[in-house]
Design an enzyme around this catalytic site. Structure first.
Site, short mmCIF file in Angstrom:
data_model
loop_
_atom_site.label_atom_id
_atom_site.label_comp_id
_atom_site.label_asym_id
_atom_site.label_seq_id
_atom_site.Cartn_x
_atom_site.Cartn_y
_atom_site.Cartn_z
N TYR A 1 0.88 -1.17 0.00
CA TYR A 1 0.00 0.00 0.00
C TYR A 1 0.91 1.22 0.00
O TYR A 1 1.75 1.38 0.90
CB TYR A 1 -0.87 0.04 1.26
CG TYR A 1 -2.11 -0.82 1.20
CD1 TYR A 1 -3.09 -0.61 0.24
CD2 TYR A 1 -2.31 -1.82 2.15
CE1 TYR A 1 -4.23 -1.39 0.20
CE2 TYR A 1 -3.46 -2.61 2.12
CZ TYR A 1 -4.41 -2.39 1.14
OH TYR A 1 -5.54 -3.16 1.11
N ASP B 1 -6.47 -0.88 -6.29
CA ASP B 1 -7.94 -0.83 -6.32
C ASP B 1 -8.52 -0.24 -5.04
O ASP B 1 -9.70 -0.43 -4.75
CB ASP B 1 -8.53 -2.23 -6.56
CG ASP B 1 -8.11 -3.23 -5.50
OD1 ASP B 1 -7.40 -2.86 -4.55
OD2 ASP B 1 -8.50 -4.42 -5.62
N HIS C 1 -10.50 -6.96 -4.80
CA HIS C 1 -10.21 -6.83 -3.37
C HIS C 1 -11.15 -7.72 -2.54
O HIS C 1 -11.62 -7.34 -1.48
CB HIS C 1 -10.36 -5.36 -2.94
CG HIS C 1 -9.38 -4.92 -1.90
ND1 HIS C 1 -8.22 -4.26 -2.20
CD2 HIS C 1 -9.39 -5.06 -0.55
CE1 HIS C 1 -7.56 -4.00 -1.08
NE2 HIS C 1 -8.25 -4.48 -0.06
#
Length: 451
Positions: free
Chosen positions: A193, A221, A314
């Site tokens: 991330y 995403d 996700h």
């Protein structure tokens, strides 16, 4: 009672159908039948016979687990409400969450016969890592919510199962602790991330590369984390992610609406295509995008010089009613072929909804190098620790071996698009037989007035 017994038995004798499995919701999801506190108190005043006696859950032995849904049903009974709410939740109405698995059932098999399948070889390799089957453990945040061993237990299980593990950025354990749990020669991937303070991400990436991690999967995403209402109904009081420890101490982490809200502050919503050159410049690891959902973006990633992508929504936790990774796969493979990409230079992976060996087969047939599994790892860890994860993988291996043998495919390269039929894959109104394992383990969303 006699009349009821006669109706249940019918004229031909006792029914051969087993009684339905007990559907006790976990503590966080009170049954609508329980009524208000006043109603419960009224029943209590009426005497003990008016109170419903809740059967105590007895965990079945590990040997009784026959499929991934078995692990989910045990995890639902044993996990803390906050943990179950975070792991099981999907975005909004959870339509995509459910379709991730149902989409595989819209692909039908096209087996070939009279092929020598005495020996079945499921072994493969991708991104420089060897695997006992085309599968890896994808990154999932806060694994300590499932079990005290958390990510450390998953690292150990991945080695025993012979598959790579993608280390998560938002982990319960520190990166050093996860790396220390490796066995000699064990191959790992990592998920990233990107943080608004880019120097934090760069430092993290350099640490991964120095540790010999094979590939970096950048999550693309999640510029904003989805509304996961099962999770939002819980105030998050458990241990947060290691990389957010300093932010938490400074009061910059919102714990008022579940684990998702608590971890969302770490992620940079400004990440864009302009950042790809920077990502490539900070590491010599293979860089892939995790969360591609259309052919155009896959081609754009290929032309940007990246080494692959994961077709993922996700886990159905972000934009509801978007397509499953397996449904996007044919579109992506066709677009990449037209762009001149080969499977050797640009690898495509799929995650979301993989629950059977047949699901792995179908993804490979349509062009995936391998599939990622997330929730099955967490549920088996929560239920039985790292031993549960290993058994879960062995079950998928048994299933895949059977499917490969019955399809006439003795090894992974022999699995081709000609072994499946995708005519109905994009049709969301095709009648399907009831999937009792999904329906028996899936917990519906409950509105506030009925909780």
């Amino acid at each position: 009672q006699a009349v009821l017994a006669q109706v249940a038995s019918g004229p031909a004798g006792p029914s051969v159908c087993p009684p339905p499995l007990r559907q006790r919701p976990p503590p966080a999801m009170a049954s609508p039948a329980a009524g208000t506190e006043a109603e419960v108190a009224k029943k209590a005043d009426a005497g003990p016979e008016a109170l419903e006696v809740e059967e105590e859950f007895v965990k079945p032995p590990l040997a009784a687990m026959l499929n991934t849904f078995d692990f989910e049903s045990v995890a639902r009974e044993t996990m803390e409400p906050q943990a179950w709410g975070y792991y099981s939740s999907g975005g909004d109405d959870e339509i995509t969450l459910r379709d991730n698995h149902m989409a595989f059932q819209r692909i039908t098999m096209r087996p070939r016969i009279l092929v020598n399948v005495r020996e079945i070889d499921m072994a493969t390799s991708f991104l420089g890592a060897s695997a006992s089957l085309p599968l890896y453990f994808t990154a999932t945040a806060l694994a300590k919510l499932a079990h005290p061993d958390g990510e450390v237990g998953i690292v150990k299980a991945a080695k025993r199962a012979g598959v790579p593990y993608m280390l998560p950025t938002l982990s319960s354990y520190t990166l050093d602790e996860m790396l220390a749990a490796r066995s000699p020669g064990q191959e790992l991937f990592a998920q990233l991330y990107v943080n608004p303070e880019r120097s934090r991400s760069e430092e993290y990436v350099k640490k991964l590369e120095a540790a010999g991690v094979k590939a970096l999967f950048v999550t693309v995403d999640a510029p904003q984390l989805g509304r996961r209402e099962k999770d939002m109904r819980n105030k998050f009081t458990q241990q947060g992610s290691d990389v957010q420890a300093g932010d938490d101490d400074e009061g910059e982490v919102d714990r008022s609406q579940g684990a998702t809200r608590a971890i969302s502050s770490y992620i940079d919503p400004g990440l864009c295509w302009d950042d790809v050159p920077w990502l490539k410049s900070i590491t010599s690891m293979k860089v892939l995008l995790k969360g591609v959902q259309c052919g155009e973006d896959a081609v754009k990633a290929y032309k940007a010089g990246l080494q692959g992508c994961v077709l993922s929504n996700h886990g159905g936790r972000q934009l509801d009613t978007c397509r499953s990774g397996i449904e996007v796969l044919p579109e992506v493979m066709e677009a990449l072929r037209e762009a001149g990409a080969t499977r050797e230079e640009f690898a495509v992976f799929v995650d979301g909804g993989i629950r059977r060996g047949a699901d792995i087969f179908k993804a490979v047939a349509l062009g995936a190098a391998a599939v990622g599994v997330g929730r099955p790892v967490l549920y088996s860890l929560a239920s039985y620790g790292d031993k549960g994860i290993v058994r879960m993988v062995h079950m998928l291996q048994d299933e895949l071996q059977m499917v490969m043998r019955l399809s006439g495919t003795p090894d992974i390269p022999s699995i081709t698009e000609g072994h499946v039929i995708t005519r109905n894959l994009s049709d969301h109104i095709v009648p399907l037989p009831a999937d009792h394992l999904v329906q028996g383990t899936y917990m519906p969303l409950m509105p506030a007035a009925r909780m």
